[in-house]
Design a protein around this motif. Structure first.
Motif, PDB file in Angstrom:
ATOM      1  N   ASP A 339      30.317 -68.814  52.616  1.00  8.30           N
ATOM      2  CA  ASP A 339      31.231 -69.713  51.910  1.00  8.30           C
ATOM      3  C   ASP A 339      31.955 -69.002  50.765  1.00  8.30           C
ATOM      4  O   ASP A 339      32.708 -69.625  50.028  1.00  8.30           O
ATOM      5  N   GLY A 340      31.726 -67.700  50.652  1.00  7.21           N
ATOM      6  CA  GLY A 340      32.419 -66.916  49.640  1.00  7.21           C
ATOM      7  C   GLY A 340      33.702 -66.311  50.192  1.00  7.21           C
ATOM      8  O   GLY A 340      33.993 -66.395  51.391  1.00  7.21           O
ATOM      9  N   PHE A 341      34.471 -65.679  49.315  1.00  5.98           N
ATOM     10  CA  PHE A 341      35.719 -65.010  49.693  1.00  5.98           C
ATOM     11  C   PHE A 341      35.707 -63.592  49.137  1.00  5.98           C
ATOM     12  O   PHE A 341      35.132 -63.336  48.080  1.00  5.98           O
ATOM     13  N   PHE A 342      36.342 -62.676  49.854  1.00  8.01           N
ATOM     14  CA  PHE A 342      36.374 -61.297  49.387  1.00  8.01           C
ATOM     15  C   PHE A 342      37.610 -60.590  49.934  1.00  8.01           C
ATOM     16  O   PHE A 342      38.256 -61.047  50.875  1.00  8.01           O
ATOM     17  N   ASN A 343      37.909 -59.460  49.312  1.00  9.38           N
ATOM     18  CA  ASN A 343      38.960 -58.576  49.809  1.00  9.38           C
ATOM     19  C   ASN A 343      38.546 -57.152  49.468  1.00  9.38           C
ATOM     20  O   ASN A 343      37.649 -56.929  48.647  1.00  9.38           O
ATOM     21  N   LEU A 344      39.204 -56.205  50.102  1.00 10.57           N
ATOM     22  CA  LEU A 344      38.918 -54.786  49.900  1.00 10.57           C
ATOM     23  C   LEU A 344      40.236 -54.063  49.685  1.00 10.57           C
ATOM     24  O   LEU A 344      41.218 -54.314  50.378  1.00 10.57           O
ATOM     25  N   LEU A 345      40.251 -53.161  48.711  1.00  6.38           N
ATOM     26  CA  LEU A 345      41.452 -52.410  48.375  1.00  6.38           C
ATOM     27  C   LEU A 345      41.062 -50.948  48.193  1.00  6.38           C
ATOM     28  O   LEU A 345      40.040 -50.654  47.575  1.00  6.38           O
ATOM     29  N   VAL A 346      41.839 -50.038  48.769  1.00  4.45           N
ATOM     30  CA  VAL A 346      41.564 -48.610  48.599  1.00  4.45           C
ATOM     31  C   VAL A 346      42.754 -47.957  47.894  1.00  4.45           C
ATOM     32  O   VAL A 346      43.880 -48.449  47.962  1.00  4.45           O
ATOM     33  N   PHE A 347      42.472 -46.853  47.214  1.00  2.00           N
ATOM     34  CA  PHE A 347      43.538 -46.191  46.483  1.00  2.00           C
ATOM     35  C   PHE A 347      43.272 -44.701  46.369  1.00  2.00           C
ATOM     36  O   PHE A 347      42.142 -44.232  46.449  1.00  2.00           O
ATOM     37  N   ALA A 348      44.343 -43.979  46.206  1.00  2.00           N
ATOM     38  CA  ALA A 348      44.329 -42.565  45.818  1.00  2.00           C
ATOM     39  C   ALA A 348      45.648 -42.405  45.063  1.00  2.00           C
ATOM     40  O   ALA A 348      45.790 -42.964  43.990  1.00  2.00           O
ATOM     41  N   ASN A 390      45.267 -43.152  41.248  1.00  2.00           N
ATOM     42  CA  ASN A 390      46.120 -44.205  40.710  1.00  2.00           C
ATOM     43  C   ASN A 390      45.255 -45.373  40.229  1.00  2.00           C
ATOM     44  O   ASN A 390      45.063 -46.357  40.937  1.00  2.00           O
ATOM     45  N   VAL A 391      44.752 -45.260  39.023  1.00  2.00           N
ATOM     46  CA  VAL A 391      43.839 -46.271  38.497  1.00  2.00           C
ATOM     47  C   VAL A 391      44.571 -47.563  38.145  1.00  2.00           C
ATOM     48  O   VAL A 391      44.156 -48.655  38.552  1.00  2.00           O
ATOM     49  N   TYR A 392      45.662 -47.456  37.402  1.00  2.00           N
ATOM     50  CA  TYR A 392      46.325 -48.669  36.920  1.00  2.00           C
ATOM     51  C   TYR A 392      46.808 -49.569  38.050  1.00  2.00           C
ATOM     52  O   TYR A 392      46.516 -50.770  38.085  1.00  2.00           O
ATOM     53  N   ASP A 393      47.574 -49.008  38.985  1.00  2.00           N
ATOM     54  CA  ASP A 393      48.180 -49.847  40.024  1.00  2.00           C
ATOM     55  C   ASP A 393      47.132 -50.485  40.926  1.00  2.00           C
ATOM     56  O   ASP A 393      47.327 -51.589  41.433  1.00  2.00           O
ATOM     57  N   SER A 394      46.013 -49.779  41.151  1.00  2.00           N
ATOM     58  CA  SER A 394      44.962 -50.350  41.991  1.00  2.00           C
ATOM     59  C   SER A 394      44.324 -51.567  41.328  1.00  2.00           C
ATOM     60  O   SER A 394      44.027 -52.570  41.981  1.00  2.00           O
ATOM     61  N   LEU A 395      44.137 -51.501  40.007  1.00  2.00           N
ATOM     62  CA  LEU A 395      43.552 -52.630  39.290  1.00  2.00           C
ATOM     63  C   LEU A 395      44.583 -53.736  39.072  1.00  2.00           C
ATOM     64  O   LEU A 395      44.255 -54.926  39.174  1.00  2.00           O
ATOM     65  N   THR A 414      37.791 -38.636  36.747  1.00  2.00           N
ATOM     66  CA  THR A 414      37.553 -38.282  35.349  1.00  2.00           C
ATOM     67  C   THR A 414      38.874 -38.217  34.598  1.00  2.00           C
ATOM     68  O   THR A 414      38.915 -38.391  33.385  1.00  2.00           O
ATOM     69  N   THR A 415      39.953 -37.964  35.327  1.00  2.00           N
ATOM     70  CA  THR A 415      41.292 -37.981  34.752  1.00  2.00           C
ATOM     71  C   THR A 415      42.144 -38.993  35.507  1.00  2.00           C
ATOM     72  O   THR A 415      41.788 -39.415  36.609  1.00  2.00           O
ATOM     73  N   ILE A 416      43.270 -39.378  34.914  1.00  2.00           N
ATOM     74  CA  ILE A 416      44.176 -40.338  35.536  1.00  2.00           C
ATOM     75  C   ILE A 416      45.487 -39.608  35.799  1.00  2.00           C
ATOM     76  O   ILE A 416      46.162 -39.181  34.868  1.00  2.00           O
ATOM     77  N   THR A 417      45.813 -39.447  37.053  1.00  2.00           N
ATOM     78  CA  THR A 417      46.903 -38.539  37.422  1.00  2.00           C
ATOM     79  C   THR A 417      48.052 -39.200  38.161  1.00  2.00           C
ATOM     80  O   THR A 417      48.971 -38.520  38.602  1.00  2.00           O
ATOM     81  N   GLU A 418      48.008 -40.514  38.319  1.00  2.00           N
ATOM     82  CA  GLU A 418      49.039 -41.196  39.100  1.00  2.00           C
ATOM     83  C   GLU A 418      49.146 -42.631  38.626  1.00  2.00           C
ATOM     84  O   GLU A 418      48.240 -43.152  37.972  1.00  2.00           O
ATOM     85  N   GLY A 419      50.261 -43.285  38.950  1.00  2.00           N
ATOM     86  CA  GLY A 419      50.398 -44.706  38.671  1.00  2.00           C
ATOM     87  C   GLY A 419      51.476 -45.017  37.657  1.00  2.00           C
ATOM     88  O   GLY A 419      52.019 -44.145  36.985  1.00  2.00           O
ATOM     89  N   THR A 420      51.791 -46.301  37.516  1.00  2.00           N
ATOM     90  CA  THR A 420      52.798 -46.768  36.579  1.00  2.00           C
ATOM     91  C   THR A 420      52.448 -46.353  35.161  1.00  2.00           C
ATOM     92  O   THR A 420      53.314 -45.986  34.372  1.00  2.00           O
ATOM     93  N   TYR A 421      51.154 -46.419  34.823  1.00  2.00           N
ATOM     94  CA  TYR A 421      50.661 -45.960  33.530  1.00  2.00           C
ATOM     95  C   TYR A 421      49.536 -44.963  33.760  1.00  2.00           C
ATOM     96  O   TYR A 421      48.674 -45.174  34.618  1.00  2.00           O
ATOM     97  N   GLN A 422      49.530 -43.902  32.968  1.00  2.00           N
ATOM     98  CA  GLN A 422      48.513 -42.857  33.126  1.00  2.00           C
ATOM     99  C   GLN A 422      47.769 -42.563  31.824  1.00  2.00           C
ATOM    100  O   GLN A 422      46.830 -41.782  31.810  1.00  2.00           O
ATOM    101  N   ASN A 423      48.208 -43.196  30.745  1.00  2.00           N
ATOM    102  CA  ASN A 423      47.539 -43.049  29.463  1.00  2.00           C
ATOM    103  C   ASN A 423      46.493 -44.142  29.311  1.00  2.00           C
ATOM    104  O   ASN A 423      46.772 -45.321  29.566  1.00  2.00           O
TER     105      ASN A 423
END
Length: 474
Positions: A339-348, A390-395, A414-423
């Motif tokens: 009766d629960g709901f879920f989704n899965l998202l992958v990123f690089a 790509n941490v930001y866009d995935s979240l 350990t580092t953020i190297t991609e995405g709309t925001y990287q700081n």
């Protein structure tokens, strides 16, 4: 036209024509129009180093950029300019030449910046608030309440936005009204607690807590049965922060009505009120575990890193990190309630969801998601270079599902190297802004123990800010 305004009118004409005596500003103007947003963002940063009126004119034009990162960089660059002519232009001429809400919103942010404090912009901000389309009103309201909190005209103008048709404007007006009018704002805030939009109800409740705590607690008790789960979370958290033990019976009654994460939230609140001694199970049992984290929600999005580092062997094993992640996911789904709901998202470098919305956790969906993950691992991780993260866009993508209340994020980054925001600062600020009225809980799992690294520090802070769990695992 005053001399200074004439100068800046001429500067605008020069910018539009693309003709400059200074080769440096001419080159940066060209870059400010480049197709690549990263090039445009760098141009904004470089323009700040010039600190000249013509550089300010170009930066104001860049406030209309459709890419959030470029817009933010232009705002940041403008707040570093202290030249007297630039400040006069920003306080007056820039507002009058602005033609779109995005530019006005950016100018309002610049005016209210602690380093700028452009009090001279207040008349232009008032004019803008009376005329602007709703897209910029939030920033204008914030700037006015910051720059002129005692100004009667400002208070009246903000109060006039309490009935706006735009919910974001209503929410901003309620918060500013509470800050400016204090106890006199109580009536409007109580009314706001019944607003048709759930985000406004949350804004009104939390603003009321600062203006009139007794009335806020009264409203919070009533809102424990609100139709929207985010409002109920806001009410529970307010009661917990206030340590209001008079709400105990209402909270206990709600335990029978809630399940999943909301039941856990109520249990946590009751324990915080020291009202459930000897009743450790009052918050309900966890639904499943993932990497040892107890998950109480029935509305979860799992976010999994598929960058190159996930091919590395997990410490003390012969298995790749991604193989262990797949095993954990499959095992977690076995116990996930139907009766629960879920989704899965992958990123690089890119971000890819399994489905556009969460799916009911019936056996076929569980099998299909596991098969999809296995295919994505082969297609992404073993068929091409996916080394960037790509941490930001995935979240940020998780917020597009209106029903998710919990996100479980797994990464070896350990580092953020991609995405709309990287700081880190930009990412955390933006995500918390998105979560302001959503109340999503983020559980963050770092693969490999490097807590002091930038990405890990971000993961830890996001978990703490949203009452989630942060762990690191080999």
């Amino acid at each position: 036209m005053a001399p200074t305004r004439l100068v800046f009118a001429l500067l605008l004409a020069v910018v539009s024509a693309g003709a400059y005596a200074d080769d440096n500003i001419q080159e940066l103007f060209k870059k400010s129009q480049d197709a690549d947003p990263l090039v445009r963002a760098k141009a904004a940063r470089d323009l700040a180093d010039l600190r000249t009126p013509d550089a300010a004119v170009v930066l104001v034009k860049m406030l209309a950029d459709p890419h959030d990162h470029v817009h933010d960089e232009a705002v940041e660059s403008l707040t570093t300019m202290s030249d007297a002519k630039v400040l006069e232009y920003l306080a007056e001429g820039a507002f009058r030449s602005a033609r779109d809400p995005r530019t006005l919103a950016g100018l309002a942010r610049v005016a209210a910046d602690p380093e700028m404090k452009l009090v001279g912009a207040v008349p232009e901000l008032l004019r803008a608030l009376s005329q602007v389309r709703e897209g910029a009103a939030v920033a204008v309201i914030s700037a006015l309440s910051t720059l002129a909190p005692e100004d009667a005209e400002v208070k009246e103008a903000i109060a006039g936005k309490l009935k706006s048709q735009d919910w974001e404007t209503r929410a901003a007006a309620l918060e500013a009204h509470a800050a400016l009018a204090k106890a006199e704002a109580s009536a409007a805030l109580v009314e706001g607690c019944g607003d048709r939009q759930f985000q406004v109800r949350i804004a009104a409740l939390e603003a009321l807590a600062g203006a009139d705590k007794p009335k806020a607690l009264e409203q919070a008790k009533a809102m424990l049965s609100d139709e929207h789960w985010s409002v109920r979370v806001a009410a529970i958290q307010l009661i917990e922060r206030a340590k209001d033990r008079t709400a105990v019976q209402l909270l206990v009654a709600r335990l029978k009505e809630e399940d999943g994460r909301l039941k856990k939230d109520i249990g946590d609140c009751l324990r915080a009120l020291a009202s459930t001694e000897g009743q450790e199970g009052g918050g309900g049992d966890s639904v499943v575990t993932f990497y040892g984290i107890q998950i109480y929600s029935k509305r979860v999005i799992f976010v999994t890193d598929l960058s190159q580092g996930m091919k590395d062997k997990a410490a003390g094993t012969n298995k790749a990190r991604i193989d262990i992640a797949q095993e954990q996911f499959v095992e977690c789904l076995k116990g996930y309630p139907a009766d629960g709901f879920f989704n899965l998202l992958v990123f690089a470098t890119e971000v890819q969801p399994w489905q556009n919305r969460m799916q009911r956790a019936v056996p076929p969906a569980k099998s299909q998601s596991a098969e999809w993950l296995a295919k994505m691992v082969q297609a992404w991780l073993y068929a091409r270079d996916t080394g960037r993260t790509n941490v930001y866009d995935s979240l940020a993508l998780c917020f597009e599902d209106p029903n998710v209340d919990t996100v479980v994020f797994l990464s070896d980054a350990t580092t953020i190297t991609e995405g709309t925001y990287q700081n880190k600062t930009d990412i955390l600020r933006r995500l918390l802004e998105k979560n302001r009225y959503r109340k999503i809980r983020f559980h963050m799992i770092g693969v490999g123990k490097k807590e002091k690294a930038v990405a890990r520090s971000l993961m830890k802070d996001l978990a703490e800010e949203t009452r989630g769990t942060f762990i690191e695992t080999d």
